[in-house]
Design a protein around this motif. Structure first.
Motif, PDB file in Angstrom:
ATOM      1  N   THR A 177       0.805  -1.215   0.000  1.00  0.00           N
ATOM      2  CA  THR A 177       0.000   0.000   0.000  1.00  0.00           C
ATOM      3  C   THR A 177       0.841   1.269   0.000  1.00  0.00           C
ATOM      4  OG1 THR A 177      -0.192  -0.133   2.394  1.00  0.00           O
ATOM      5  CG2 THR A 177      -1.971  -1.055   1.113  1.00  0.00           C
ATOM      6  N   VAL A 178       2.097   1.162   0.409  1.00  0.00           N
ATOM      7  CA  VAL A 178       2.978   2.339   0.389  1.00  0.00           C
ATOM      8  C   VAL A 178       3.146   2.845  -1.033  1.00  0.00           C
ATOM      9  CG1 VAL A 178       5.494   2.721   0.365  1.00  0.00           C
ATOM     10  CG2 VAL A 178       4.338   2.374   2.480  1.00  0.00           C
ATOM     11  N   LEU A 179       3.112   1.950  -1.986  1.00  0.00           N
ATOM     12  CA  LEU A 179       3.265   2.357  -3.376  1.00  0.00           C
ATOM     13  C   LEU A 179       2.152   3.312  -3.797  1.00  0.00           C
ATOM     14  CD1 LEU A 179       4.278  -1.095  -4.861  1.00  0.00           C
ATOM     15  CD2 LEU A 179       5.776   0.833  -4.270  1.00  0.00           C
ATOM     16  N   LEU A 180       0.978   3.200  -3.181  1.00  0.00           N
ATOM     17  CA  LEU A 180      -0.148   4.059  -3.548  1.00  0.00           C
ATOM     18  C   LEU A 180      -0.289   5.283  -2.643  1.00  0.00           C
ATOM     19  CD1 LEU A 180      -2.750   1.243  -4.217  1.00  0.00           C
ATOM     20  CD2 LEU A 180      -1.430   2.526  -5.887  1.00  0.00           C
ATOM     21  N   GLN A 181      -0.065   5.102  -1.345  1.00  0.00           N
ATOM     22  CA  GLN A 181      -0.282   6.194  -0.391  1.00  0.00           C
ATOM     23  C   GLN A 181       0.905   6.280   0.557  1.00  0.00           C
ATOM     24  OE1 GLN A 181      -3.911   5.177   1.511  1.00  0.00           O
ATOM     25  NE2 GLN A 181      -5.167   5.696  -0.243  1.00  0.00           N
ATOM     26  N   ILE A 182       1.996   6.836   0.100  1.00  0.00           N
ATOM     27  CA  ILE A 182       3.241   6.818   0.868  1.00  0.00           C
ATOM     28  C   ILE A 182       3.170   7.657   2.143  1.00  0.00           C
ATOM     29  CG2 ILE A 182       4.352   8.704  -0.385  1.00  0.00           C
ATOM     30  CD1 ILE A 182       6.921   6.919  -0.217  1.00  0.00           C
ATOM     31  N   ASN A 183       2.448   8.761   2.119  1.00  0.00           N
ATOM     32  CA  ASN A 183       2.399   9.636   3.299  1.00  0.00           C
ATOM     33  C   ASN A 183       1.684   8.996   4.480  1.00  0.00           C
ATOM     34  OD1 ASN A 183       3.709  11.566   1.826  1.00  0.00           O
ATOM     35  ND2 ASN A 183       1.833  12.637   1.251  1.00  0.00           N
ATOM     36  N   VAL A 184       0.695   8.179   4.210  1.00  0.00           N
ATOM     37  CA  VAL A 184      -0.107   7.597   5.280  1.00  0.00           C
ATOM     38  C   VAL A 184       0.485   6.289   5.789  1.00  0.00           C
ATOM     39  CG1 VAL A 184      -2.394   6.702   5.839  1.00  0.00           C
ATOM     40  CG2 VAL A 184      -2.170   8.667   4.335  1.00  0.00           C
ATOM     41  N   VAL A 185       0.984   5.456   4.904  1.00  0.00           N
ATOM     42  CA  VAL A 185       1.347   4.089   5.257  1.00  0.00           C
ATOM     43  C   VAL A 185       2.833   3.908   5.535  1.00  0.00           C
ATOM     44  CG1 VAL A 185       1.081   1.691   4.526  1.00  0.00           C
ATOM     45  CG2 VAL A 185      -0.589   3.357   3.840  1.00  0.00           C
ATOM     46  N   ALA A 186       3.672   4.833   5.144  1.00  0.00           N
ATOM     47  CA  ALA A 186       5.113   4.690   5.363  1.00  0.00           C
ATOM     48  C   ALA A 186       5.473   4.518   6.838  1.00  0.00           C
ATOM     49  CB  ALA A 186       5.864   5.866   4.752  1.00  0.00           C
ATOM     50  N   PRO A 187       4.855   5.260   7.781  1.00  0.00           N
ATOM     51  CA  PRO A 187       5.178   5.010   9.195  1.00  0.00           C
ATOM     52  C   PRO A 187       4.810   3.603   9.665  1.00  0.00           C
ATOM     53  CG  PRO A 187       4.112   7.131   8.962  1.00  0.00           C
ATOM     54  CD  PRO A 187       4.025   6.458   7.635  1.00  0.00           C
ATOM     55  N   VAL A 188       3.747   3.029   9.112  1.00  0.00           N
ATOM     56  CA  VAL A 188       3.365   1.663   9.473  1.00  0.00           C
ATOM     57  C   VAL A 188       4.429   0.680   8.994  1.00  0.00           C
ATOM     58  CG1 VAL A 188       1.626  -0.138   9.143  1.00  0.00           C
ATOM     59  CG2 VAL A 188       0.920   2.226   9.447  1.00  0.00           C
ATOM     60  N   THR A 189       4.953   0.913   7.809  1.00  0.00           N
ATOM     61  CA  THR A 189       6.007   0.050   7.274  1.00  0.00           C
ATOM     62  C   THR A 189       7.259   0.135   8.144  1.00  0.00           C
ATOM     63  OG1 THR A 189       5.154   0.418   5.061  1.00  0.00           O
ATOM     64  CG2 THR A 189       7.363  -0.490   5.230  1.00  0.00           C
ATOM     65  N   LEU A 190       7.649   1.342   8.508  1.00  0.00           N
ATOM     66  CA  LEU A 190       8.826   1.500   9.374  1.00  0.00           C
ATOM     67  C   LEU A 190       8.612   0.838  10.729  1.00  0.00           C
ATOM     68  CD1 LEU A 190       9.779   5.186   8.549  1.00  0.00           C
ATOM     69  CD2 LEU A 190      10.896   3.099   7.771  1.00  0.00           C
ATOM     70  N   PHE A 191       7.408   0.952  11.274  1.00  0.00           N
ATOM     71  CA  PHE A 191       7.091   0.305  12.542  1.00  0.00           C
ATOM     72  C   PHE A 191       7.178  -1.218  12.423  1.00  0.00           C
ATOM     73  CE2 PHE A 191       3.966  -1.524  15.499  1.00  0.00           C
ATOM     74  CZ  PHE A 191       4.525  -1.092  16.690  1.00  0.00           C
ATOM     75  N   GLY A 192       6.673  -1.763  11.333  1.00  0.00           N
ATOM     76  CA  GLY A 192       6.748  -3.211  11.113  1.00  0.00           C
ATOM     77  C   GLY A 192       8.179  -3.691  10.974  1.00  0.00           C
ATOM     78  N   ILE A 193       9.001  -2.922  10.257  1.00  0.00           N
ATOM     79  CA  ILE A 193      10.410  -3.285  10.093  1.00  0.00           C
ATOM     80  C   ILE A 193      11.128  -3.240  11.431  1.00  0.00           C
ATOM     81  CG2 ILE A 193      12.587  -2.502   9.067  1.00  0.00           C
ATOM     82  CD1 ILE A 193      10.920  -1.663   6.606  1.00  0.00           C
ATOM     83  N   LEU A 194      10.781  -2.292  12.277  1.00  0.00           N
ATOM     84  CA  LEU A 194      11.376  -2.205  13.613  1.00  0.00           C
ATOM     85  C   LEU A 194      10.908  -3.343  14.525  1.00  0.00           C
ATOM     86  CD1 LEU A 194      13.008  -0.518  15.737  1.00  0.00           C
ATOM     87  CD2 LEU A 194      10.843   0.563  16.287  1.00  0.00           C
ATOM     88  N   MET A 195       9.644  -3.698  14.454  1.00  0.00           N
ATOM     89  CA  MET A 195       9.082  -4.687  15.377  1.00  0.00           C
ATOM     90  C   MET A 195       9.449  -6.128  15.022  1.00  0.00           C
ATOM     91  SD  MET A 195       7.801  -2.971  17.680  1.00  0.00           S
ATOM     92  CE  MET A 195       7.061  -4.272  18.615  1.00  0.00           C
ATOM     93  N   PHE A 196       9.679  -6.426  13.751  1.00  0.00           N
ATOM     94  CA  PHE A 196       9.961  -7.801  13.347  1.00  0.00           C
ATOM     95  C   PHE A 196      11.172  -8.387  14.071  1.00  0.00           C
ATOM     96  CE2 PHE A 196      12.005 -10.793  10.354  1.00  0.00           C
ATOM     97  CZ  PHE A 196      11.056 -11.800  10.442  1.00  0.00           C
ATOM     98  N   PRO A 197      12.342  -7.739  14.058  1.00  0.00           N
ATOM     99  CA  PRO A 197      13.467  -8.335  14.799  1.00  0.00           C
ATOM    100  C   PRO A 197      13.274  -8.276  16.309  1.00  0.00           C
ATOM    101  CG  PRO A 197      14.152  -6.287  13.752  1.00  0.00           C
ATOM    102  CD  PRO A 197      12.764  -6.582  13.288  1.00  0.00           C
ATOM    103  N   LEU A 198      12.595  -7.237  16.791  1.00  0.00           N
ATOM    104  CA  LEU A 198      12.359  -7.158  18.236  1.00  0.00           C
ATOM    105  C   LEU A 198      11.508  -8.330  18.715  1.00  0.00           C
ATOM    106  CD1 LEU A 198      11.708  -3.357  18.834  1.00  0.00           C
ATOM    107  CD2 LEU A 198      13.676  -4.682  19.553  1.00  0.00           C
ATOM    108  N   LEU A 199      10.505  -8.687  17.937  1.00  0.00           N
ATOM    109  CA  LEU A 199       9.648  -9.808  18.325  1.00  0.00           C
ATOM    110  C   LEU A 199      10.342 -11.155  18.118  1.00  0.00           C
ATOM    111  CD1 LEU A 199       6.283  -8.537  16.867  1.00  0.00           C
ATOM    112  CD2 LEU A 199       6.871  -8.795  19.270  1.00  0.00           C
ATOM    113  N   LEU A 200      11.122 -11.273  17.082  1.00  0.00           N
ATOM    114  CA  LEU A 200      11.782 -12.548  16.782  1.00  0.00           C
ATOM    115  C   LEU A 200      12.846 -12.889  17.820  1.00  0.00           C
ATOM    116  CD1 LEU A 200      11.711 -14.807  14.731  1.00  0.00           C
ATOM    117  CD2 LEU A 200      13.450 -13.605  13.435  1.00  0.00           C
TER     118      LEU A 200
END
Length: 85
Positions: A25-48
């Motif tokens: 979805t970042v490809l379509l709406q970068i301003n809204v969804v980019a923080p969610v992507t960064l949060f997911g990238i941060l949380m993945f190794p923290l959770l693993l």
């Protein structure tokens, strides 16, 4: 959560799913969804890495710090939003 390794793997897969879904979805709406992507990238190794004792303590301390920051931002948002005219 230190001893529940199967749950940790499943939760980290959910974080990975957040990354994949938000990248699409970042490809379509970068301003809204980019923080969610960064949060997911941060949380993945923290959770693993929750299965390690030292990292588990670090993430609990990080959780407390983020909670305090979030509470401060919410209070500041209400103060700015509902300021008297």
């Amino acid at each position: 959560m230190y001893k529940e390794k199967d749950l940790i793997v499943l939760i980290s897969l959910v974080a990975f799913g957040v990354i994949v879904a938000s990248v699409l979805t970042v490809l379509l709406q970068i301003n809204v969804v980019a923080p969610v992507t960064l949060f997911g990238i941060l949380m993945f190794p923290l959770l693993l890495l929750q299965s390690r004792k030292k990292f588990n303590n670090f993430s609990e301390n990080l959780e407390k710090i983020v909670f305090i920051i979030t509470l401060f931002i919410i209070a500041l948002s209400f103060a700015v939003l509902y300021k008297p005219l």
